[in-house]
Structure formats: structure tokens, C-alpha cells
Design a protein around this motif. Structure first.
Motif, PDB file in Angstrom:
ATOM      1  N   THR A 113       1.311   4.056  14.270  1.00  0.00           N
ATOM      2  CA  THR A 113       0.152   5.171  13.848  1.00  0.00           C
ATOM      3  C   THR A 113       0.076   5.017  12.212  1.00  0.00           C
ATOM      4  OG1 THR A 113       2.152   6.660  13.661  1.00  0.00           O
ATOM      5  CG2 THR A 113       0.791   6.610  15.701  1.00  0.00           C
ATOM      6  N   GLY A 114       0.650   3.956  11.650  1.00  0.00           N
ATOM      7  CA  GLY A 114       0.467   4.023  10.236  1.00  0.00           C
ATOM      8  C   GLY A 114       1.434   5.044   9.496  1.00  0.00           C
ATOM      9  N   PRO A 115       0.974   5.065   8.139  1.00  0.00           N
ATOM     10  CA  PRO A 115       2.145   5.803   7.434  1.00  0.00           C
ATOM     11  C   PRO A 115       1.709   7.288   7.658  1.00  0.00           C
ATOM     12  CG  PRO A 115       0.447   4.736   5.906  1.00  0.00           C
ATOM     13  CD  PRO A 115       0.291   4.192   7.521  1.00  0.00           C
ATOM     14  N   ASP A 146      -6.295   4.267   5.722  1.00  0.00           N
ATOM     15  CA  ASP A 146      -7.045   4.080   6.951  1.00  0.00           C
ATOM     16  C   ASP A 146      -8.416   3.520   6.809  1.00  0.00           C
ATOM     17  OD1 ASP A 146      -4.900   4.779   8.315  1.00  0.00           O
ATOM     18  OD2 ASP A 146      -5.564   7.054   8.329  1.00  0.00           O
ATOM     19  N   VAL A 147      -9.175   3.849   5.615  1.00  0.00           N
ATOM     20  CA  VAL A 147     -10.620   3.589   5.463  1.00  0.00           C
ATOM     21  C   VAL A 147     -10.566   2.112   4.894  1.00  0.00           C
ATOM     22  CG1 VAL A 147     -12.616   4.169   4.037  1.00  0.00           C
ATOM     23  CG2 VAL A 147     -11.092   5.775   5.082  1.00  0.00           C
ATOM     24  N   CYS A 148      -9.751   1.863   4.279  1.00  0.00           N
ATOM     25  CA  CYS A 148      -9.713   0.398   3.251  1.00  0.00           C
ATOM     26  C   CYS A 148      -9.309  -0.878   4.158  1.00  0.00           C
ATOM     27  CB  CYS A 148      -8.944   0.611   1.759  1.00  0.00           C
ATOM     28  SG  CYS A 148      -9.523   1.718   0.937  1.00  0.00           S
ATOM     29  N   ARG A 149      -8.202  -0.456   5.057  1.00  0.00           N
ATOM     30  CA  ARG A 149      -7.706  -1.419   5.920  1.00  0.00           C
ATOM     31  C   ARG A 149      -8.605  -1.934   6.828  1.00  0.00           C
ATOM     32  NH1 ARG A 149      -3.761  -1.852  10.450  1.00  0.00           N
ATOM     33  NH2 ARG A 149      -1.841  -2.875   9.490  1.00  0.00           N
ATOM     34  N   ALA A 174       0.795  -1.174   0.007  1.00  0.00           N
ATOM     35  CA  ALA A 174      -0.039   0.035  -0.124  1.00  0.00           C
ATOM     36  C   ALA A 174       1.074   1.476   0.067  1.00  0.00           C
ATOM     37  CB  ALA A 174      -0.936  -0.166   1.194  1.00  0.00           C
ATOM     38  N   ARG A 175       2.114   1.049   0.685  1.00  0.00           N
ATOM     39  CA  ARG A 175       3.021   2.451   0.636  1.00  0.00           C
ATOM     40  C   ARG A 175       3.581   2.560  -0.604  1.00  0.00           C
ATOM     41  NH1 ARG A 175       5.063   3.851   6.400  1.00  0.00           N
ATOM     42  NH2 ARG A 175       3.840   2.516   7.655  1.00  0.00           N
ATOM     43  N   ARG A 176       3.649   1.390  -1.126  1.00  0.00           N
ATOM     44  CA  ARG A 176       4.322   1.694  -2.442  1.00  0.00           C
ATOM     45  C   ARG A 176       3.383   2.366  -3.566  1.00  0.00           C
ATOM     46  NH1 ARG A 176       6.335  -3.876  -1.698  1.00  0.00           N
ATOM     47  NH2 ARG A 176       8.482  -3.867  -1.109  1.00  0.00           N
ATOM     48  N   ILE A 177       2.296   1.798  -3.554  1.00  0.00           N
ATOM     49  CA  ILE A 177       1.141   2.272  -4.460  1.00  0.00           C
ATOM     50  C   ILE A 177       0.972   3.706  -4.102  1.00  0.00           C
ATOM     51  CG2 ILE A 177      -1.450   2.303  -4.795  1.00  0.00           C
ATOM     52  CD1 ILE A 177      -1.323  -0.660  -4.123  1.00  0.00           C
TER      53      ILE A 177
END
Length: 348
Positions: free
Chosen positions: A324-326, A313-316, A202-205
Motif C-alpha cells: 500500500t505504500g508508505p 503517489d503522484v510522482c511515482r 523517497a521515504r528518506r526524503i
């Protein structure tokens, strides 16, 4: 004067508000010691009576807008149905085989419409399931509820059972569920073993999308091209992230998902935060080393990254428990480096 009742066995005592023994506290249940007084926040607030909440709540009346939509949709459906019926009658009037061909094509179109409707309903149900699963796991992690965490993680395993790339993570998580009894730790292990590879992708996308927006907006000659490029990339990123985490929305589901992302941005103040951070970075010397167009491209890339973060945050299907996420800072360095490479004015 005190905002909390004296402890049992203590005689009432008068204090001045400027006395050093008088302290403010937010804990209304905290008891003062023998030689001090506690003033709670509620004691200092205005105790004047307020009107009930219903006084400022809009009253719901007739849904005239819904009536309008239902009526127009019905008229359009009747118009299409009558037009198809008239066409098939005309075909039968010409020759029977043309009439039966029209019936077959109309049946095929009806089946296709039914399939689309079922796919849209399934997509909406899948998105709703992911939203509920995320809320359940978040509550289980907050309360450290082992049974709720186990139940939610079983649903998470079922969500990814048809994904070959998650086989190793599912196997590891199944083993942890037999050995670990702490609910919060179980969710952390699921985040590491099952969702970790998905988070990395997801970070790469998001990073690749932010790069494309940064480059396109830096080199395009017209603002309309910038707007279309940003819109296309953001919508594409949201759809890819949803598919990555198991959403696979249809058209209606995608529109709902996009609305949820925008709502998330509005609630968290993400757009303003990203713009403020970008302005801060550009103000610390980057603007002096980059051309105006490349600086604008970096800002657009950062805002695209912020939308991608909100989409994650919404899709996960699970909350970020161990971290805390990206964040914007995770993407900023690479975007700035890319801008420097593309800038012909950069002499460093």
C-alpha cells in the motif's frame, strides 16, 4: 414478495418480509434457492424517476476569464517589444556598435526565452507521460494483462535508461520480462527491483523533511517563521520526489504537480486523516510528556509527512501493487523519538 425472479421450474411463492427465509443481497444476478427469497438493494431503493444529469450540470458559456488573460498577455508582450525596439533605435542613434550590442543582447534574451518555453513544454509532457504510464500499469495489474504490462514496463525502462543508479534494477527487470508471463507479477517484480531503491530514498526524503519541519516549528518564536518553513519544506520535498522518480518539472510543471498533490490530498482526505492520527497519538499520553511547542512540532511533522506521501503517489510512475505504500505510522515513531530527545521536560 421477492426482488429477484424465481428460478426456472419454481412456482411463485409468497413470503413475509420478517420471514427467516427472506435475505438481503447486493448481488442482483444471484438466484434464490427453492425455499428462500432474496431482496436486492435495488428493490428497496426509491424507484421514482430522476431528472437527467444535465439538469444539475453548469452550462459552459464564454470564457471571459481566458479572454482577459490573453488580452493582458498580448498587451504586455507588445509593450515589452516596443520598449526593446525603441531602446535599440536609440542605441543606433548614438553609435552603431551600441546598436549592434543591443541587437545581440535582445537576440540572446529571445533565445533564452525560447529555451525556457521548450523546457517547460518538455517538463509538462514528461509529467503527462508519467501520469499515463501509471494509469496503464495500474489497469494492467488490475486485469492481469501481460501484454499491457510488458508494454508499460518497456516505457518504464526507457524512462530510467539514463539513470546509472537504476542499472542493476533495469537489468533484473529485463530478465524477468523474458521469463515471467503473468502481468501482475511482472509489475510486482518491477516494483521490487527497479522502483524499490527509489522508494527507499523517497521515504528518506520525506522523513528528513518531516524532521526539519518538526524541529523548526518547535523552536521558532513566531508563527510566520513556522508557516514559511513548512511551505518551503513541502515545496522542496515535492520537487525532489519528482526529480527522483524521473519527472524533472519546470516551473509550470511544478505548479501543476503541486496542484495534483493538493487534489490527491483532498480526494483521499489525507490532511484530516493525518491530523486525526496525530491527535490520537498525542492524546494517548504523548502530550503529557512533551511541551506544547514540541507537540505542535510533531503534528506539523506528521502533516508534512502526509503531504510527502501524497507526492510519492503522484510522482511515482507505477502504482503500489505488492503493498500500500508508505503511511503516517511509518514516520510517527521516529518523529516522536526525536521530539522526546529535544524535550527538556522529558525525564524518561
Amino acid at each position: 414478495m421477492t426482488g429477484t425472479p424465481p428460478p426456472a421450474g419454481r412456482r411463485p411463492t409468497a413470503f413475509r418480509l420478517d420471514d427467516r427465509k427472506v435475505r438481503l443481497t447486493d448481488d442482483e444476478d444471484k438466484m434464490p434457492s427453492a425455499d428462500e427469497a432474496l431482496i436486492t438493494q435495488a428493490f428497496l431503493e426509491d424507484d421514482e424517476p430522476r431528472l437527467p444529469r444535465t439538469a444539475s450540470t453548469p452550462k459552459s458559456g464564454f470564457k471571459f476569464g481566458k479572454w482577459l488573460i490573453i488580452g493582458l498577455s498580448g498587451l504586455v508582450s507588445l509593450t515589452i517589444g516596443l520598449a526593446v525596439d525603441s531602446l535599440i533605435r536609440d542605441l543606433f542613434a548614438r553609435t552603431d556598435w551600441l546598436g549592434w550590442l543591443g541587437v545581440a543582447l535582445a537576440t540572446l534574451a529571445a533565445l533564452g526565452l525560447l529555451g525556457l518555453a521548450l523546457r517547460e513544454v518538455a517538463g509538462l509532457m514528461r509529467l503527462g507521460k508519467i501520469d499515463k504510464l501509471r494509469e496503464r500499469l495500474s489497469e494492467a495489474a488490475e486485469n492481469d494483462n501481460a501484454s499491457a504490462a510488458t508494454s508499460g514496463l518497456k516505457e518504464l525502462l526507457a524512462l530510467y535508461r539514463d539513470r546509472p543508479e537504476t542499472a542493476q534494477g533495469r537489468k533484473a527487470l529485463a530478465g524477468h520480462m523474458r521469463e515471467v508471463i503473468d502481468g501482475r507479477d511482472l509489475i510486482k517484480l518491477a516494483e521490487r527491483d527497479l522502483l524499490g531503491p527509489l522508494d527507499l530514498e523517497a521515504r528518506r526524503i520525506v522523513m528528513n523533511s518531516a524532521k526539519r519541519v518538526s524541529i523548526v516549528t518547535a523552536v521558532s518564536p513566531r508563527a510566520l517563521v513556522d508557516l514559511l518553513a513548512v511551505l518551503f519544506e513541502n515545496l522542496r520535498t515535492i520537487r525532489r520526489l519528482s526529480a527522483l522518480y524521473g519527472g524533472r518539472p519546470g516551473t509550470l510543471g511544478f505548479l501543476r504537480l503541486a496542484r495534483q498533490v493538493l487534489t490527491h490530498l483532498a480526494v483521499t482526505g489525507g490532511m484530516a486523516a493525518g491530523d486525526s492520527l496525530a491527535s490520537q497519538v498525542l492524546g494517548h499520553g504523548l502530550a503529557a510528556r512533551l511541551s506544547a511547542r514540541l507537540g505542535e512540532g510533531v503534528v506539523n511533522g506528521l502533516l508534512t509527512a502526509r503531504i510527502g506521501i501524497a507526492a510519492i503517489d503522484v510522482c511515482r510512475p507505477a502504482p503500489f501493487v505488492s503493498g500500500t505504500g508508505p503511511s503516517i505510522s511509518d514516520f510517527m515513531g521516529e518523529l516522536v523519538s526525536l521530539a522526546k530527545k529535544e524535550d527538556p521536560q522529558d525525564t524518561n
